[in-house]
Design an enzyme around this catalytic site. Sequence first.
Site, PDB file in Angstrom:
ATOM      1  N   SER A 164       0.843  -1.187   0.000  1.00  0.00           N
ATOM      2  CA  SER A 164       0.000   0.000   0.000  1.00  0.00           C
ATOM      3  C   SER A 164       0.888   1.250   0.000  1.00  0.00           C
ATOM      4  CB  SER A 164      -0.961  -0.041   1.191  1.00  0.00           C
ATOM      5  OG  SER A 164      -1.965   0.935   1.065  1.00  0.00           O
ATOM      6  N   ASP A 184      -8.921  -4.289  -6.244  1.00  0.00           N
ATOM      7  CA  ASP A 184      -8.499  -3.384  -5.181  1.00  0.00           C
ATOM      8  C   ASP A 184      -9.280  -2.070  -5.258  1.00  0.00           C
ATOM      9  OD1 ASP A 184      -7.161  -1.754  -3.373  1.00  0.00           O
ATOM     10  OD2 ASP A 184      -5.187  -2.539  -3.894  1.00  0.00           O
ATOM     11  N   HIS A 202      -7.289  -5.353  -1.824  1.00  0.00           N
ATOM     12  CA  HIS A 202      -6.142  -4.595  -1.327  1.00  0.00           C
ATOM     13  C   HIS A 202      -5.309  -5.499  -0.426  1.00  0.00           C
ATOM     14  CE1 HIS A 202      -3.961  -0.894  -0.753  1.00  0.00           C
ATOM     15  NE2 HIS A 202      -4.045  -1.001   0.553  1.00  0.00           N
TER      16      HIS A 202
END
Length: 354
Positions: A213, A297, A329
Site C-alpha cells: 500500500s 483493489d 487490497h
Amino acid sequence: FRVSWDGSKIAFTVNEDGMGTLHLLDTATGKELPVPKLPPGIVHGLEWHKNNEDLGFSFVSARSTSDVYSLNVHSGELARWTHSETGGINTDSYADPELIRWPSFDGKSISGWLRKPPAKFTGKRPVIIDIHGGPEAQARPVFEPANNYLVNELGIAVIEPNIRGSSGYGKTFLKLDNGILRTDAYKDIGALLDWIKTRPDLDPDRIMITGGSYGGHMTLAIASNYPDRIRCALDNCGPSNLVTFLEHTSGYRQDLRRVEYGDERDPKVRGFLIRTAPMTNVAKITKPLFVVQGANDPRVPQSEADQMVEALHASGTPVWYLLAKDEGHGYAKKSNRHFQLCATAMFIQEYLLK
C-alpha cells in the site's frame, strides 16, 4: 487502561517506540508498582479479577502470536494460560527484534526494528527494508510469519522502519510527511541506507526494498531515488503516481487521502506530486522490480500497477508481475498468500541472494 474493582490500582499500557509496555499505578500514592520485564512485544486486553490482585492480559511478540497471561500484582507471579498454535514450528530460537535508531538528513532521530538471522548464517547478511503502509501506521514487534521465514530460513536481516509520518510518536511527527513534505520521508530511508553501511553485520551491497500500500509507494519512490544503492524491490499494491491514485481511488476515500498526500486539484500541489512521482521518474528505476496487485483493489486500483509494469517493460528493466483476479487490497486467501510468498522467495533468490 483498567482500574481495579476497588479503585486501588490502575493498569495501563504505553506505546513506547512501538512496544506496548505494561505499567501499574498505585492510586493512593501515585507511584508506579513493579511489573515483570517482558520481551519486546505488545500487551493488550487488560482485565482485572474481582480479587483486585490478578490482572489478565494478552501478549504478542516476535516469538508468539497473541497469548493470555495473568499477573499477581502482589507476588509478581506471571502465569501463561495459553500456547497458541504455530503449525508445529518451534519459535523459541527466534531472536527478539532490536530497536534501532539513525539520524536523518535534518537531524531528526528515526527508529525501527531490526530482525536478525540466527548465528548459523555467518558473514554480512543481506537486508530487506520492509516499509509499513498507512501511511499513518507503525511497525511493531509482533509475530510475522512471512518475515520469520525470510529471517530464519533464508538468513536475511529485515528492517522495519518507522519513518516520519508514522503513528505512535505524536501529532507533529505524524504530519511531517504530509503534502509537499512527502520527499522528506524518502530521505529517511536514504539515511537508513547510510546507517546500514555502519553495521559490520549487514551487507550494504545487498539491499531489497519492499512494502504494501503506502509502503509500496515508498518502495517505488526509493527504487527511483536511490537505484544505485539497492539490488531489487518488491511493490505490493502501491500507488505509482499519487495524482492518478487520488483521481481513481474509490470516491469515499478521496478527501481522506488528500489530507495526507495533498490535494491534486491545487496546481502547485499537483505539479509537485507529478514531478516526484515514481511514474514520472520510471527511467531511473534500473534494478529488478516485482509488482504484486489485486485486480479488485478499491483503494489502489490495478491501473497503478499496470502503468508501472508497462513502463518498465518498455525500458527493459527486469519486472515481475503477480496479479490475483480474486483479491483486493492485499492478498487475503490462504492459497494466494502462499503463492505470493513462494514467488517472493524465488525473486529474492534470483536478485538479492546471488
